[in-house]
Enzyme design. Structure first.
Site, PDB file in Angstrom:
ATOM      1  N   ASP A   6      -8.351  10.012   3.952  1.00  0.00           N
ATOM      2  CA  ASP A   6      -7.404   9.119   3.270  1.00  0.00           C
ATOM      3  C   ASP A   6      -7.543   7.725   3.864  1.00  0.00           C
ATOM      4  OD1 ASP A   6      -5.247   8.438   1.485  1.00  0.00           O
ATOM      5  OD2 ASP A   6      -3.947   8.333   3.243  1.00  0.00           O
ATOM      6  N   CYS A  69      -7.066  10.876  -1.138  1.00  0.00           N
ATOM      7  CA  CYS A  69      -6.534   9.570  -1.537  1.00  0.00           C
ATOM      8  C   CYS A  69      -6.854   9.341  -3.014  1.00  0.00           C
ATOM      9  CB  CYS A  69      -7.219   8.523  -0.666  1.00  0.00           C
ATOM     10  SG  CYS A  69      -6.835   6.823  -1.062  1.00  0.00           S
ATOM     11  N   THR A  71      -6.684   6.499  -4.707  1.00  0.00           N
ATOM     12  CA  THR A  71      -7.454   5.271  -4.906  1.00  0.00           C
ATOM     13  C   THR A  71      -8.933   5.546  -4.621  1.00  0.00           C
ATOM     14  OG1 THR A  71      -5.509   4.045  -4.179  1.00  0.00           O
ATOM     15  CG2 THR A  71      -7.584   2.845  -4.238  1.00  0.00           C
ATOM     16  N   CYS A 202      -0.238   9.104  -6.027  1.00  0.00           N
ATOM     17  CA  CYS A 202      -0.502   8.398  -4.766  1.00  0.00           C
ATOM     18  C   CYS A 202      -0.052   9.338  -3.659  1.00  0.00           C
ATOM     19  CB  CYS A 202       0.272   7.091  -4.704  1.00  0.00           C
ATOM     20  SG  CYS A 202       0.218   6.285  -3.095  1.00  0.00           S
ATOM     21  N   THR A 203      -0.872   9.407  -2.603  1.00  0.00           N
ATOM     22  CA  THR A 203      -0.592  10.354  -1.523  1.00  0.00           C
ATOM     23  C   THR A 203       0.785  10.158  -0.887  1.00  0.00           C
ATOM     24  OG1 THR A 203      -1.731   8.795  -0.105  1.00  0.00           O
ATOM     25  CG2 THR A 203      -2.966  10.735  -0.822  1.00  0.00           C
ATOM     26  N   HIS A 204       1.305   8.923  -0.968  1.00  0.00           N
ATOM     27  CA  HIS A 204       2.588   8.648  -0.314  1.00  0.00           C
ATOM     28  C   HIS A 204       3.788   9.114  -1.130  1.00  0.00           C
ATOM     29  CE1 HIS A 204      -0.129   6.064   1.833  1.00  0.00           C
ATOM     30  NE2 HIS A 204       0.813   5.612   2.634  1.00  0.00           N
TER      31      HIS A 204
HETATM   32  N1  DGL Z   1      -3.736   6.805  -0.193  1.00  0.00           N
HETATM   33  C1  DGL Z   1      -3.577   5.841  -1.267  1.00  0.00           C
HETATM   34  C2  DGL Z   1      -3.537   6.563  -2.616  1.00  0.00           C
HETATM   35  O1  DGL Z   1      -3.319   7.758  -2.715  1.00  0.00           O
HETATM   36  C3  DGL Z   1      -2.349   5.002  -1.129  1.00  0.00           C
HETATM   37  C4  DGL Z   1      -2.388   4.010   0.000  1.00  0.00           C
HETATM   38  C5  DGL Z   1      -3.425   2.920  -0.184  1.00  0.00           C
HETATM   39  O2  DGL Z   1      -3.232   2.014  -1.018  1.00  0.00           O
HETATM   40  O3  DGL Z   1      -4.426   2.975   0.520  1.00  0.00           O
HETATM   41  O4  DGL Z   1      -3.719   5.920  -3.621  1.00  0.00           O
END
Ligand code: DGL
Length: 282
Positions: A6, A69, A71, A202-204
């Site tokens: 990630d 991740c 992205t 998104c992972t968050h």
């Molecule tokens: N890990 C990213 C995602 O899942 C989010 C954080 C980032 O922008 O790097 O898109």
């Protein structure tokens, strides 16, 4: 050993779900904290950084790497799988992304089925995708969903500051305002029609799933990725058990970072109060 990559801390949500589901398998996590966040970076940079992360995990003993991740998956997975990996010199290795299992869950269609079939062919659901700027502007989710459910309406919404605010452990009221802004933006696009399904892409976002729940009606099914990915991994490993084979290395938690391990461990407690110590990937 299986690697989870990630841009930073968010992938810990996926790592934990996998480590809990498969206690006998060794997992190694790499967060590219030195370069996070990826969500607003140019695509070429995301590809280069993701490739470097995968190589670090291969070097650490992983034979299979999951891009935890969104992205990185939306921007880099296809390039790495099709163009880079076959010529990379890394043999008997593979890279998977987080989009495929999510699209499978959203469309109720296996990834391998890329042409519409009954009953998904007639599915007219509204499917929402919330994500970072780069994930949303890649259009990977709508393209892959529409291949399987051409009549579904896919509506995307950038939540530009949400991942950063979660990472920075901003107060709940601030996070809720950002979630509400995202939901309002989505509803403005649909003329007020709430989605039938919402991908928290998104992972968050699993960390604020309760806030999305609060601002969407109960009939909206929230698709949260850690569980979805663990389910999909179970199926994948049943067909390719050699990736789950013991490597002789210890199977305890192993967390690597390109950033400062002490600072990253402290910040990681936002995501995982008892997070084990990170070590330097260098
Ligand atoms: N890990 C990213 C995602 O899942 C989010 C954080 C980032 O922008 O790097 O898109």
């Amino acid at each position: 050993m299986i690697g989870v990559f990630d841009s930073g801390h968010g992938g810990l949500t996926v790592y934990r779900a996998l480590a809990d589901r498969f206690p006998g398998i060794g997992f190694v996590y790499l967060g590219d904290h030195a370069n996070a966040p990826y969500g607003n970076r140019p695509s070429e940079e995301v590809v280069d950084l993701t490739r470097a992360g995968v190589e670090t995990l291969f070097g650490a003993g992983a034979r299979l790497v999951l891009l935890g991740c969104n992205t990185a998956t939306c921007v880099a997975a296809r390039t790495l799988q099709q163009d880079w990996l076959p010529k990379s010199g890394w043999e008997a290795r593979n890279v998977l992304g987080i989009v495929a299992p999510t699209v499978e869950a959203a469309t109720q269609t296996p990834w391998a089925v890329s042409a519409p079939q009954y009953p998904q062919k007639y599915n007219t659901d509204v499917i929402a995708v919330f994500g970072t700027t780069r994930t949303i502007t890649s259009f990977v989710y709508p393209e892959e969903i529409r291949k399987r459910c051409p009549r579904a309406t896919v509506v995307q919404q950038i939540c530009a500051d949400l991942a950063g605010a979660i990472e920075a452990a901003r107060p709940e009221s601030e996070l809720e305002a950002l979630v509400k802004r995202g939901v309002d933006g989505l509803l403005a696009q649909t003329g007020g029609q709430p989605p039938h399904r919402a991908i928290l892409g998104c992972t968050h976002y699993p960390l604020v799933e309760h806030l999305f729940r609060r601002h969407l009606p109960s009939f909206t099914r929230l698709l949260s990725q850690p569980e979805i990915v663990a389910d999909s991994f179970e199926d994948y490993l049943s067909r390719r058990p050699h990736y789950a084979a013991p490597t002789g290395r210890a199977t305890g938690p192993r967390l690597l970072t390109t950033g400062d391990p002490v600072k990253v461990t402290v910040a990681g407690r936002v995501f995982w109060p008892g997070v084990p110590d990170f070590a330097s990937a260098a």
